[in-house]
Design a protein around this motif. Structure first.
Motif, mmCIF file in Angstrom:
data_model
loop_
_atom_site.group_PDB
_atom_site.id
_atom_site.type_symbol
_atom_site.label_atom_id
_atom_site.label_comp_id
_atom_site.label_asym_id
_atom_site.label_seq_id
_atom_site.Cartn_x
_atom_site.Cartn_y
_atom_site.Cartn_z
ATOM 1 N N PRO A 171 0.788 -1.223 0.000
ATOM 2 C CA PRO A 171 0.000 0.000 0.000
ATOM 3 C C PRO A 171 0.828 1.286 0.000
ATOM 4 C CG PRO A 171 0.129 -0.796 2.236
ATOM 5 C CD PRO A 171 0.968 -1.721 1.374
ATOM 6 N N ALA A 172 1.867 1.376 -0.799
ATOM 7 C CA ALA A 172 2.673 2.602 -0.885
ATOM 8 C C ALA A 172 1.883 3.703 -1.589
ATOM 9 C CB ALA A 172 3.964 2.319 -1.647
ATOM 10 N N VAL A 173 2.233 4.939 -1.302
ATOM 11 C CA VAL A 173 1.586 6.082 -1.953
ATOM 12 C C VAL A 173 1.727 5.929 -3.468
ATOM 13 C CG1 VAL A 173 1.676 8.588 -2.310
ATOM 14 C CG2 VAL A 173 1.862 7.641 0.003
ATOM 15 N N GLY A 174 0.606 6.125 -4.164
ATOM 16 C CA GLY A 174 0.582 6.014 -5.616
ATOM 17 C C GLY A 174 0.240 4.632 -6.136
ATOM 18 N N SER A 175 0.309 3.623 -5.282
ATOM 19 C CA SER A 175 -0.022 2.264 -5.732
ATOM 20 C C SER A 175 -1.531 2.119 -5.858
ATOM 21 C CB SER A 175 0.558 1.219 -4.778
ATOM 22 O OG SER A 175 -0.009 1.335 -3.495
ATOM 23 N N GLN A 176 -1.939 1.114 -6.655
ATOM 24 C CA GLN A 176 -3.359 0.962 -6.953
ATOM 25 C C GLN A 176 -3.839 -0.470 -6.820
ATOM 26 O OE1 GLN A 176 -4.042 2.466 -10.906
ATOM 27 N NE2 GLN A 176 -4.026 4.586 -10.231
ATOM 28 N N LEU A 177 -5.116 -0.552 -6.476
ATOM 29 C CA LEU A 177 -5.876 -1.793 -6.571
ATOM 30 C C LEU A 177 -6.674 -1.684 -7.864
ATOM 31 C CD1 LEU A 177 -7.430 -2.008 -2.987
ATOM 32 C CD2 LEU A 177 -5.391 -3.174 -3.828
ATOM 33 N N HIS A 178 -6.709 -2.736 -8.642
ATOM 34 C CA HIS A 178 -7.466 -2.765 -9.887
ATOM 35 C C HIS A 178 -8.642 -3.713 -9.644
ATOM 36 C CE1 HIS A 178 -4.050 -0.770 -11.841
ATOM 37 N NE2 HIS A 178 -3.349 -1.478 -10.970
ATOM 38 N N HIS A 179 -9.821 -3.148 -9.487
ATOM 39 C CA HIS A 179 -10.982 -3.919 -9.058
ATOM 40 C C HIS A 179 -12.138 -3.748 -10.020
ATOM 41 C CE1 HIS A 179 -12.634 -0.066 -7.777
ATOM 42 N NE2 HIS A 179 -11.487 0.156 -7.153
ATOM 43 N N SER A 180 -13.156 -4.547 -9.813
ATOM 44 C CA SER A 180 -14.408 -4.417 -10.556
ATOM 45 C C SER A 180 -15.528 -4.250 -9.543
ATOM 46 C CB SER A 180 -14.675 -5.661 -11.401
ATOM 47 O OG SER A 180 -13.611 -5.868 -12.312
ATOM 48 N N VAL A 181 -16.500 -3.418 -9.896
ATOM 49 C CA VAL A 181 -17.662 -3.205 -9.043
ATOM 50 C C VAL A 181 -18.903 -3.609 -9.813
ATOM 51 C CG1 VAL A 181 -16.581 -1.352 -7.708
ATOM 52 C CG2 VAL A 181 -17.910 -0.784 -9.736
ATOM 53 N N GLY A 182 -19.954 -3.942 -9.078
ATOM 54 C CA GLY A 182 -21.209 -4.324 -9.703
ATOM 55 C C GLY A 182 -21.412 -5.822 -9.652
ATOM 56 N N ALA A 183 -22.390 -6.266 -10.424
ATOM 57 C CA ALA A 183 -22.712 -7.688 -10.492
ATOM 58 C C ALA A 183 -22.658 -8.126 -11.946
ATOM 59 C CB ALA A 183 -24.103 -7.946 -9.905
ATOM 60 N N TRP A 184 -22.152 -9.304 -12.166
ATOM 61 C CA TRP A 184 -22.046 -9.811 -13.516
ATOM 62 C C TRP A 184 -23.426 -9.888 -14.131
ATOM 63 C CZ3 TRP A 184 -23.891 -13.716 -16.497
ATOM 64 C CH2 TRP A 184 -23.215 -13.937 -17.689
ATOM 65 N N PRO A 185 -23.644 -9.501 -15.341
ATOM 66 C CA PRO A 185 -22.666 -9.112 -16.355
ATOM 67 C C PRO A 185 -22.433 -7.598 -16.422
ATOM 68 C CG PRO A 185 -24.774 -9.384 -17.422
ATOM 69 C CD PRO A 185 -24.986 -9.670 -15.942
ATOM 70 N N LEU A 186 -22.970 -6.855 -15.482
ATOM 71 C CA LEU A 186 -22.846 -5.394 -15.492
ATOM 72 C C LEU A 186 -21.741 -4.937 -14.558
ATOM 73 C CD1 LEU A 186 -26.664 -4.590 -15.375
ATOM 74 C CD2 LEU A 186 -25.187 -4.751 -17.393
ATOM 75 N N MET A 187 -20.519 -5.325 -14.865
ATOM 76 C CA MET A 187 -19.388 -4.968 -14.016
ATOM 77 C C MET A 187 -18.586 -3.835 -14.647
ATOM 78 S SD MET A 187 -18.267 -8.712 -12.755
ATOM 79 C CE MET A 187 -17.555 -8.297 -11.210
ATOM 80 N N ILE A 188 -18.074 -2.983 -13.789
ATOM 81 C CA ILE A 188 -17.260 -1.848 -14.221
ATOM 82 C C ILE A 188 -15.871 -2.014 -13.621
ATOM 83 C CG2 ILE A 188 -16.989 0.653 -14.092
ATOM 84 C CD1 ILE A 188 -20.086 0.769 -13.788
ATOM 85 N N ASP A 189 -14.851 -1.936 -14.464
ATOM 86 C CA ASP A 189 -13.470 -2.013 -14.006
ATOM 87 C C ASP A 189 -12.990 -0.619 -13.629
ATOM 88 O OD1 ASP A 189 -13.525 -4.704 -14.584
ATOM 89 O OD2 ASP A 189 -12.438 -4.514 -16.479
ATOM 90 N N ASP A 190 -12.354 -0.511 -12.466
ATOM 91 C CA ASP A 190 -11.833 0.774 -12.024
ATOM 92 C C ASP A 190 -10.664 0.543 -11.067
ATOM 93 O OD1 ASP A 190 -11.751 3.600 -12.063
ATOM 94 O OD2 ASP A 190 -13.924 3.656 -12.123
ATOM 95 N N THR A 191 -10.231 1.601 -10.395
ATOM 96 C CA THR A 191 -9.067 1.505 -9.508
ATOM 97 C C THR A 191 -9.310 2.253 -8.207
ATOM 98 O OG1 THR A 191 -8.050 3.488 -10.446
ATOM 99 C CG2 THR A 191 -7.413 1.363 -11.429
ATOM 100 N N THR A 192 -8.511 1.890 -7.214
ATOM 101 C CA THR A 192 -8.414 2.626 -5.959
ATOM 102 C C THR A 192 -6.938 2.903 -5.748
ATOM 103 O OG1 THR A 192 -10.408 1.704 -4.982
ATOM 104 C CG2 THR A 192 -8.720 2.477 -3.452
ATOM 105 N N GLU A 193 -6.611 4.139 -5.416
ATOM 106 C CA GLU A 193 -5.216 4.573 -5.302
ATOM 107 C C GLU A 193 -4.914 5.062 -3.893
ATOM 108 O OE1 GLU A 193 -2.311 8.047 -7.172
ATOM 109 O OE2 GLU A 193 -4.249 7.623 -8.107
ATOM 110 N N VAL A 194 -3.719 4.752 -3.404
ATOM 111 C CA VAL A 194 -3.269 5.252 -2.105
ATOM 112 C C VAL A 194 -2.780 6.688 -2.278
ATOM 113 C CG1 VAL A 194 -1.648 4.966 -0.191
ATOM 114 C CG2 VAL A 194 -2.590 2.944 -1.337
#
Length: 145
Positions: free
Chosen positions: A43-66
């Motif tokens: 979890p260093a500053v600037g690092s990211q999690l690459h996640h998906s939100v929603g329920a299949w098949p309506l999922m959106i790919d996005d990120t969370t950044e420190v």
């Protein structure tokens, strides 16, 4: 700005070990459906999690950044979930005897979510974050038993 607090029956180090493992976030973040990747420096500053939100098949790919981190004590995240928007999420850990008080402060910062009146936002975020902290407690306490 919504503030939600929960005491978890584990040490601050045990709680932090879950927060520091980006692959575990879908286990406790309400709405996160899956983790696609975690930056090696998490979890260093600037690092990211690459996640998906929603329920299949309506999922959106996005990120969370420190944005900021004080390892073992505090992390400030920029959580994205477009088209809904983005939010700052601060998680702090305070030892309380053998337990840890975890506080989550969240505020929508952009997108349609930021247009919702703060009082309405706070009620919705607080309810979601109560569940998130309950799930976090299950993960942390389950690992320490």
């Amino acid at each position: 700005m919504s503030t939600t607090t929960r005491t978890i029956a584990a040490t601050r180090e045990q709680v932090w070990s879950v927060l520091a493992d980006g692959w575990l976030y879908p286990l406790f973040v309400v709405g996160a459906a899956r983790m696609r990747d975690v930056d090696d420096s998490w979890p260093a500053v600037g690092s990211q999690l690459h996640h998906s939100v929603g329920a299949w098949p309506l999922m959106i790919d996005d990120t969370t950044e420190v944005l900021e981190v004080d390892p073992g004590r505090r992390i400030l995240l920029l959580a994205r979930g477009w088209p809904a928007g983005q939010a700052h999420v601060e998680i702090t850990l305070e030892p309380q005897g053998p337990s840890t008080v975890v506080t989550m402060v969240e505020q929508a910062t952009a997108g349609p979510g930021a247009l919702i009146p703060k009082r309405v936002q706070d009620v919705q975020l607080h309810a979601r974050n109560l569940e998130a902290l309950q799930r976090l407690a299950y993960v942390v306490e389950g690992r320490t038993q």
